[in-house]
Design a protein around this motif. Sequence first.
Motif, PDB file in Angstrom:
ATOM      1  N   ALA A   8      35.247  18.066  32.353  1.00 45.63           N
ATOM      2  CA  ALA A   8      34.021  17.593  32.992  1.00 45.63           C
ATOM      3  C   ALA A   8      34.084  16.074  33.095  1.00 45.63           C
ATOM      4  O   ALA A   8      34.873  15.425  32.402  1.00 45.63           O
ATOM      5  CB  ALA A   8      32.791  18.020  32.192  1.00 45.63           C
TER       6      ALA A   8
ATOM      7  N   GLY B 156      31.468  12.376  34.121  1.00 45.40           N
ATOM      8  CA  GLY B 156      30.189  11.768  34.417  1.00 45.40           C
ATOM      9  C   GLY B 156      30.366  10.260  34.497  1.00 45.40           C
ATOM     10  O   GLY B 156      31.414   9.725  34.128  1.00 45.40           O
TER      11      GLY B 156
ATOM     12  N   THR C 159      28.149  14.133  28.415  1.00 44.40           N
ATOM     13  CA  THR C 159      26.756  13.664  28.361  1.00 44.40           C
ATOM     14  C   THR C 159      26.480  12.857  27.097  1.00 44.40           C
ATOM     15  O   THR C 159      25.857  11.788  27.155  1.00 44.40           O
ATOM     16  CB  THR C 159      25.803  14.866  28.458  1.00 44.40           C
ATOM     17  OG1 THR C 159      26.102  15.593  29.660  1.00 44.40           O
ATOM     18  CG2 THR C 159      24.355  14.423  28.499  1.00 44.40           C
TER      19      THR C 159
ATOM     20  N   GLU D  25      33.115  25.386  29.050  1.00 50.76           N
ATOM     21  CA  GLU D  25      32.495  24.518  30.053  1.00 50.76           C
ATOM     22  C   GLU D  25      31.342  23.715  29.456  1.00 50.76           C
ATOM     23  O   GLU D  25      31.211  22.515  29.700  1.00 50.76           O
ATOM     24  CB  GLU D  25      31.979  25.317  31.250  1.00 50.76           C
ATOM     25  CG  GLU D  25      33.044  26.067  32.007  1.00 50.76           C
ATOM     26  CD  GLU D  25      33.238  27.490  31.513  1.00 50.76           C
ATOM     27  OE1 GLU D  25      34.394  27.894  31.285  1.00 50.76           O
ATOM     28  OE2 GLU D  25      32.229  28.189  31.331  1.00 50.76           O
TER      29      GLU D  25
ATOM     30  N   LEU E 247      30.903  19.603  29.216  1.00 44.27           N
ATOM     31  CA  LEU E 247      29.732  18.938  29.799  1.00 44.27           C
ATOM     32  C   LEU E 247      28.918  18.208  28.733  1.00 44.27           C
ATOM     33  O   LEU E 247      28.429  17.094  28.955  1.00 44.27           O
ATOM     34  CB  LEU E 247      28.860  19.949  30.535  1.00 44.27           C
ATOM     35  CG  LEU E 247      29.458  20.480  31.830  1.00 44.27           C
ATOM     36  CD1 LEU E 247      28.761  21.772  32.253  1.00 44.27           C
ATOM     37  CD2 LEU E 247      29.372  19.436  32.932  1.00 44.27           C
ATOM     38  N   THR E 248      28.780  18.807  27.567  1.00 46.05           N
ATOM     39  CA  THR E 248      28.047  18.159  26.472  1.00 46.05           C
ATOM     40  C   THR E 248      28.793  16.929  25.975  1.00 46.05           C
ATOM     41  O   THR E 248      28.182  15.883  25.715  1.00 46.05           O
ATOM     42  CB  THR E 248      27.802  19.153  25.321  1.00 46.05           C
ATOM     43  OG1 THR E 248      27.060  20.271  25.830  1.00 46.05           O
ATOM     44  CG2 THR E 248      27.032  18.515  24.186  1.00 46.05           C
TER      45      THR E 248
ATOM     46  N   VAL F  40      27.158  14.032  36.395  1.00 48.82           N
ATOM     47  CA  VAL F  40      27.799  14.849  35.368  1.00 48.82           C
ATOM     48  C   VAL F  40      28.090  16.203  35.997  1.00 48.82           C
ATOM     49  O   VAL F  40      27.198  16.839  36.550  1.00 48.82           O
ATOM     50  CB  VAL F  40      26.906  14.994  34.119  1.00 48.82           C
ATOM     51  CG1 VAL F  40      27.528  15.951  33.111  1.00 48.82           C
ATOM     52  CG2 VAL F  40      26.639  13.636  33.486  1.00 48.82           C
ATOM     53  N   ARG F  41      29.375  16.612  35.943  1.00 53.67           N
ATOM     54  CA  ARG F  41      29.744  17.872  36.592  1.00 53.67           C
ATOM     55  C   ARG F  41      31.015  18.445  35.980  1.00 53.67           C
ATOM     56  O   ARG F  41      31.814  17.719  35.383  1.00 53.67           O
ATOM     57  CB  ARG F  41      29.963  17.660  38.078  1.00 53.67           C
ATOM     58  CG  ARG F  41      31.159  16.784  38.399  1.00 53.67           C
ATOM     59  CD  ARG F  41      31.302  16.525  39.875  1.00 53.67           C
ATOM     60  NE  ARG F  41      32.488  15.729  40.155  1.00 53.67           N
ATOM     61  CZ  ARG F  41      33.356  16.017  41.111  1.00 53.67           C
ATOM     62  NH1 ARG F  41      33.164  17.069  41.882  1.00 53.67           N
ATOM     63  NH2 ARG F  41      34.404  15.248  41.307  1.00 53.67           N
ATOM     64  N   LEU F  42      31.175  19.734  36.177  1.00 54.61           N
ATOM     65  CA  LEU F  42      32.400  20.412  35.781  1.00 54.61           C
ATOM     66  C   LEU F  42      33.451  20.146  36.834  1.00 54.61           C
ATOM     67  O   LEU F  42      33.220  20.344  38.030  1.00 54.61           O
ATOM     68  CB  LEU F  42      32.142  21.920  35.653  1.00 54.61           C
ATOM     69  CG  LEU F  42      33.328  22.761  35.203  1.00 54.61           C
ATOM     70  CD1 LEU F  42      33.690  22.443  33.750  1.00 54.61           C
ATOM     71  CD2 LEU F  42      33.012  24.237  35.363  1.00 54.61           C
TER      72      LEU F  42
END
Length: 161
Positions: A35, A37, A123, A115, A119-120, A145-147
């Motif tokens: 991921a 961001g 973030t 996933e 993502l976490t 923020v994206r996969l």
Amino acid sequence: MRVAAEAPELTHFTDGQPRMVDVSAKVSTARTATAEGWVVLPPEARAALDGGHNRKGDPLTVARLAGIQGAKRTSDVVLLCHPLPIQGVEMDVQLLERGVRVQATVRTSGQTGVEMEALTAVTVAALNVYDMLKAASKAIRIEDVRLLSKSGGKSGDYQAE
């Protein structure tokens, strides 16, 4: 005329009630997710980062460590997420023209994907950059923020455009 695609089944609800999905019958496979961001910095925050004038330390180093911890603690903050044996986390945190690009790759071998962990991680890392530079500017933005990709599991591979 466009025909509407059939909506995928959402598995976190049964009869309108939330549930943790039972993955006990799923085959254990190698799984990876990446991921990304961005932390967009206004000029005064960029100057503080470039100049190294941060009493809290180096925001990019802290972001790397925070992202790793975020991946490991995902099931504590994403309520229906399974706790997973994380086998590897790679954090790439770079200062570029647009701002700070945060990328996380998470690996495991198990019955469900990583996933949410990727993502976490992104973030949490981005939030730590914000926290360390907020004295310079409150106008810092966390965006996009994206996969980027995932592999393994029944749903197969995914690659963002």
